[in-house]
Scaffold this motif. Structure first.
Motif, PDB file in Angstrom:
ATOM      1  N   ALA A 116       0.995  -1.101  -0.012  1.00 27.63           N
ATOM      2  CA  ALA A 116       0.238  -0.065   0.393  1.00 27.63           C
ATOM      3  C   ALA A 116       0.755   1.315  -0.349  1.00 27.63           C
ATOM      4  CB  ALA A 116      -1.296   0.215   1.588  1.00 27.63           C
ATOM      5  N   ILE A 117       2.424   1.074   0.779  1.00 25.89           N
ATOM      6  CA  ILE A 117       2.955   2.314   0.458  1.00 25.89           C
ATOM      7  C   ILE A 117       3.203   2.604  -0.267  1.00 25.89           C
ATOM      8  CG2 ILE A 117       4.786   3.178   2.039  1.00 25.89           C
ATOM      9  CD1 ILE A 117       4.091   2.131   4.974  1.00 25.89           C
ATOM     10  N   ILE A 118       3.990   1.522  -1.221  1.00 20.21           N
ATOM     11  CA  ILE A 118       4.915   1.926  -2.412  1.00 20.21           C
ATOM     12  C   ILE A 118       3.780   1.625  -3.761  1.00 20.21           C
ATOM     13  CG2 ILE A 118       5.944   0.060  -4.095  1.00 20.21           C
ATOM     14  CD1 ILE A 118       7.021  -1.757  -1.982  1.00 20.21           C
ATOM     15  N   VAL A 119       2.858   1.636  -3.628  1.00 18.33           N
ATOM     16  CA  VAL A 119       2.283   1.887  -4.804  1.00 18.33           C
ATOM     17  C   VAL A 119       1.347   3.501  -4.743  1.00 18.33           C
ATOM     18  CG1 VAL A 119      -0.720   1.422  -5.821  1.00 18.33           C
ATOM     19  CG2 VAL A 119       0.656  -0.154  -5.033  1.00 18.33           C
ATOM     20  N   THR A 120       0.966   3.650  -3.134  1.00 13.03           N
ATOM     21  CA  THR A 120       0.953   5.047  -2.870  1.00 13.03           C
ATOM     22  C   THR A 120       1.768   6.066  -3.152  1.00 13.03           C
ATOM     23  OG1 THR A 120      -0.833   4.501  -0.942  1.00 13.03           O
ATOM     24  CG2 THR A 120      -0.073   6.621  -1.269  1.00 13.03           C
ATOM     25  N   LEU A 121       3.618   5.954  -2.755  1.00 14.96           N
ATOM     26  CA  LEU A 121       4.165   6.674  -3.727  1.00 14.96           C
ATOM     27  C   LEU A 121       4.283   7.375  -5.077  1.00 14.96           C
ATOM     28  CD1 LEU A 121       6.684   5.192  -0.881  1.00 14.96           C
ATOM     29  CD2 LEU A 121       5.423   7.808  -0.871  1.00 14.96           C
ATOM     30  N   CYS A 122       3.786   5.906  -5.541  1.00 17.09           N
ATOM     31  CA  CYS A 122       4.288   5.560  -7.302  1.00 17.09           C
ATOM     32  C   CYS A 122       3.611   6.891  -7.784  1.00 17.09           C
ATOM     33  CB  CYS A 122       4.419   4.302  -7.036  1.00 17.09           C
ATOM     34  SG  CYS A 122       5.584   3.029  -7.374  1.00 17.09           S
ATOM     35  N   ALA A 123       2.272   6.349  -7.124  1.00 21.53           N
ATOM     36  CA  ALA A 123       0.559   6.823  -7.533  1.00 21.53           C
ATOM     37  C   ALA A 123       1.323   8.722  -8.139  1.00 21.53           C
ATOM     38  CB  ALA A 123      -0.591   6.906  -7.221  1.00 21.53           C
ATOM     39  N   ALA A 124       1.385   9.337  -5.927  1.00 22.64           N
ATOM     40  CA  ALA A 124       2.309  10.754  -5.912  1.00 22.64           C
ATOM     41  C   ALA A 124       3.142  10.851  -6.623  1.00 22.64           C
ATOM     42  CB  ALA A 124       2.575  10.324  -4.050  1.00 22.64           C
ATOM     43  N   LEU A 125       4.395  10.493  -7.281  1.00 25.13           N
ATOM     44  CA  LEU A 125       5.314  10.679  -8.214  1.00 25.13           C
ATOM     45  C   LEU A 125       4.372  10.617  -9.484  1.00 25.13           C
ATOM     46  CD1 LEU A 125       8.103   8.352  -6.626  1.00 25.13           C
ATOM     47  CD2 LEU A 125       8.186  10.527  -6.245  1.00 25.13           C
ATOM     48  N   LEU A 126       3.976  10.122  -9.895  1.00 25.20           N
ATOM     49  CA  LEU A 126       3.381   9.888 -11.588  1.00 25.20           C
ATOM     50  C   LEU A 126       2.857  11.029 -11.425  1.00 25.20           C
ATOM     51  CD1 LEU A 126       3.092   8.952 -13.805  1.00 25.20           C
ATOM     52  CD2 LEU A 126       0.498   7.875 -13.075  1.00 25.20           C
ATOM     53  N   LEU A 127       2.124  11.653 -10.160  1.00 27.72           N
ATOM     54  CA  LEU A 127       0.974  12.689  -9.998  1.00 27.72           C
ATOM     55  C   LEU A 127       1.778  14.093 -10.086  1.00 27.72           C
ATOM     56  CD1 LEU A 127      -1.999  11.102  -8.790  1.00 27.72           C
ATOM     57  CD2 LEU A 127      -1.694  11.884 -10.783  1.00 27.72           C
ATOM     58  N   THR A 128       2.950  14.187 -10.004  1.00 26.25           N
ATOM     59  CA  THR A 128       3.507  15.170  -9.099  1.00 26.25           C
ATOM     60  C   THR A 128       5.029  16.045  -9.693  1.00 26.25           C
ATOM     61  OG1 THR A 128       4.384  14.044  -6.669  1.00 26.25           O
ATOM     62  CG2 THR A 128       2.447  14.936  -6.896  1.00 26.25           C
ATOM     63  N   ARG A 129       5.440  14.327 -10.477  1.00 28.16           N
ATOM     64  CA  ARG A 129       7.649  14.532 -10.980  1.00 28.16           C
ATOM     65  C   ARG A 129       6.773  14.434 -12.381  1.00 28.16           C
ATOM     66  NH1 ARG A 129       9.472  17.729  -7.256  1.00 28.16           N
ATOM     67  NH2 ARG A 129       8.960  16.696  -4.636  1.00 28.16           N
ATOM     68  N   THR A 130       5.753  14.203 -12.976  1.00 27.32           N
ATOM     69  CA  THR A 130       5.784  13.323 -14.067  1.00 27.32           C
ATOM     70  C   THR A 130       4.874  15.218 -14.846  1.00 27.32           C
ATOM     71  OG1 THR A 130       3.727  12.281 -13.993  1.00 27.32           O
ATOM     72  CG2 THR A 130       5.727  11.056 -13.975  1.00 27.32           C
ATOM     73  N   ARG A 131       5.081  15.093 -16.727  1.00 29.37           N
ATOM     74  CA  ARG A 131       4.501  14.998 -17.531  1.00 29.37           C
ATOM     75  C   ARG A 131       2.678  15.431 -17.628  1.00 29.37           C
ATOM     76  NH1 ARG A 131       5.552  18.358 -22.175  1.00 29.37           N
ATOM     77  NH2 ARG A 131       3.310  19.682 -22.888  1.00 29.37           N
ATOM     78  N   PHE A 132       2.976  13.946 -17.272  1.00 26.68           N
ATOM     79  CA  PHE A 132       1.660  13.287 -17.175  1.00 26.68           C
ATOM     80  C   PHE A 132       0.765  13.917 -16.383  1.00 26.68           C
ATOM     81  CE2 PHE A 132      -1.607  10.539 -16.698  1.00 26.68           C
ATOM     82  CZ  PHE A 132      -2.522  10.440 -16.975  1.00 26.68           C
ATOM     83  N   GLY A 133       1.346  14.063 -15.504  1.00 31.02           N
ATOM     84  CA  GLY A 133       0.661  14.905 -14.231  1.00 31.02           C
ATOM     85  C   GLY A 133       0.708  16.056 -14.468  1.00 31.02           C
ATOM     86  N   LEU A 134       1.484  16.638 -14.740  1.00 33.69           N
ATOM     87  CA  LEU A 134       1.621  18.748 -15.447  1.00 33.69           C
ATOM     88  C   LEU A 134      -0.174  18.115 -15.628  1.00 33.69           C
ATOM     89  CD1 LEU A 134       1.856  21.011 -14.873  1.00 33.69           C
ATOM     90  CD2 LEU A 134       3.729  20.904 -15.818  1.00 33.69           C
ATOM     91  N   ASP A 135       0.241  17.666 -17.443  1.00 34.87           N
ATOM     92  CA  ASP A 135      -0.800  17.699 -18.133  1.00 34.87           C
ATOM     93  C   ASP A 135      -2.728  17.748 -16.839  1.00 34.87           C
ATOM     94  OD1 ASP A 135       0.594  18.030 -20.242  1.00 34.87           O
ATOM     95  OD2 ASP A 135       0.691  16.472 -21.203  1.00 34.87           O
TER      96      ASP A 135
END
Length: 280
Positions: free
Chosen positions: A143-162
């Motif tokens: 649960a911790i790993i999946v949540t961190l991956c989702a947070a990084l995807l939304l905050t640290r990637t171009r897709f998350g910014l879009d």
């Protein structure tokens, strides 16, 4: 508070967080009320059961569940949801209908008997003086790993910014050259994959039947709304509060009464904090 109670709170909160994470993206960020979210969890659990039945190992089943969930979410978004953006009642009716179709389809295909999923590890692990089931500790870590991956995807990637740009102002995003349909399609498919992944991970601890998704739909909505719609930290806070309260109350009173009390507490919190514990 004993170490065993703390670990049980973490386990319950982890289950709720895994199930609510996909909903936090679809409902909290995209404002889509997906009534078939619970059935995506069910699909994940049945997928890992089917993989094991054909001789595959548990982790292969978890990976397959995420892929099946993503493909199902992709088909649902492209076939139905994309024509209903801005029509919340239409989305509710369509996804509710899809949920019923999935339930009946699984019932026809697998029957009403519970399916079997064997955990990848057995036995207990000595932690803080408590012999605690090893797989539950793996679930907490997942649960911790999946949540961190989702947070990084939304905050640290171009897709998350879009995605955040599209959510804030779709018209401006299109002027800037962002393909809004593609962004929503990927986000919905990703959220569906997370829901199916959650179903696969909790399968060894759950009763796997075609209607199991209904048990997780309402609690996941509570988590997202109480924590704060559109906020991943809110989903963490909401799952911690709901999971902790349910676990503590289950020690004291019958489960049905504890669920009712949790609902009352959730309503009170929303009444005084309509934007949730951690608003976006």
């Amino acid at each position: 508070m004993t170490p065993e109670l703390i670990l049980n709170i973490l386990t319950t909160s982890s289950i709720l967080l895994l199930v609510a994470l996909g909903l936090a993206i679809v409902f909290g960020l995209m404002n889509i009320l997906n009534m078939a979210h619970g059935e995506l969890v069910t699909i994940g659990a049945f997928t890992v059961s089917l993989v094991q039945a054909f001789g595959g190992n548990f982790w292969l089943g978890v990976f397959a569940a995420a892929v099946v969930g993503a493909l199902f979410g992709l088909a649902l978004e492209r076939g139905l949801i994309r024509y209903l953006y801005g029509r919340p009642l239409g989305v509710i009716l369509v996804t509710w209908g899809v949920s019923l179709i999935i339930q009946q389809g699984l019932l026809l295909g697998f029957g009403p008997s519970p399916q079997l999923v064997i955990a990848p590890v057995e036995g207990t692990f000595d932690l803080f003086g408590v012999n605690y089931p090893s797989y539950r500790l793996i679930l907490i870590a997942a649960a911790i790993i999946v949540t961190l991956c989702a947070a990084l995807l939304l905050t640290r990637t171009r897709f998350g910014l879009d995605l955040r740009t599209v959510i804030q102002n779709r018209e401006v995003a299109e002027i800037l050259g962002i393909d809004t349909r593609r962004v929503f399609m990927i986000a919905f498919a990703g959220a569906s994959a997370i829901a199916a992944l959650a179903g696969a991970l909790i399968a060894p601890m759950s009763k796997i039947v075609p209607t199991m998704g209904a048990e997780y739909l309402a609690p996941s909505f509570f988590v997202v709304i109480v924590g704060g719609t559109g906020s991943l930290p809110g989903a963490v806070a909401g799952s911690g509060l709901i999971g902790g309260l349910r676990t503590v109350l289950d020690y004291q009173i019958p489960s049905t009464l504890s669920q009712a009390l949790v609902l009352i507490v959730a309503v009170i919190i929303v009444r005084f904090r309509p934007r949730g514990l951690v608003p976006a």
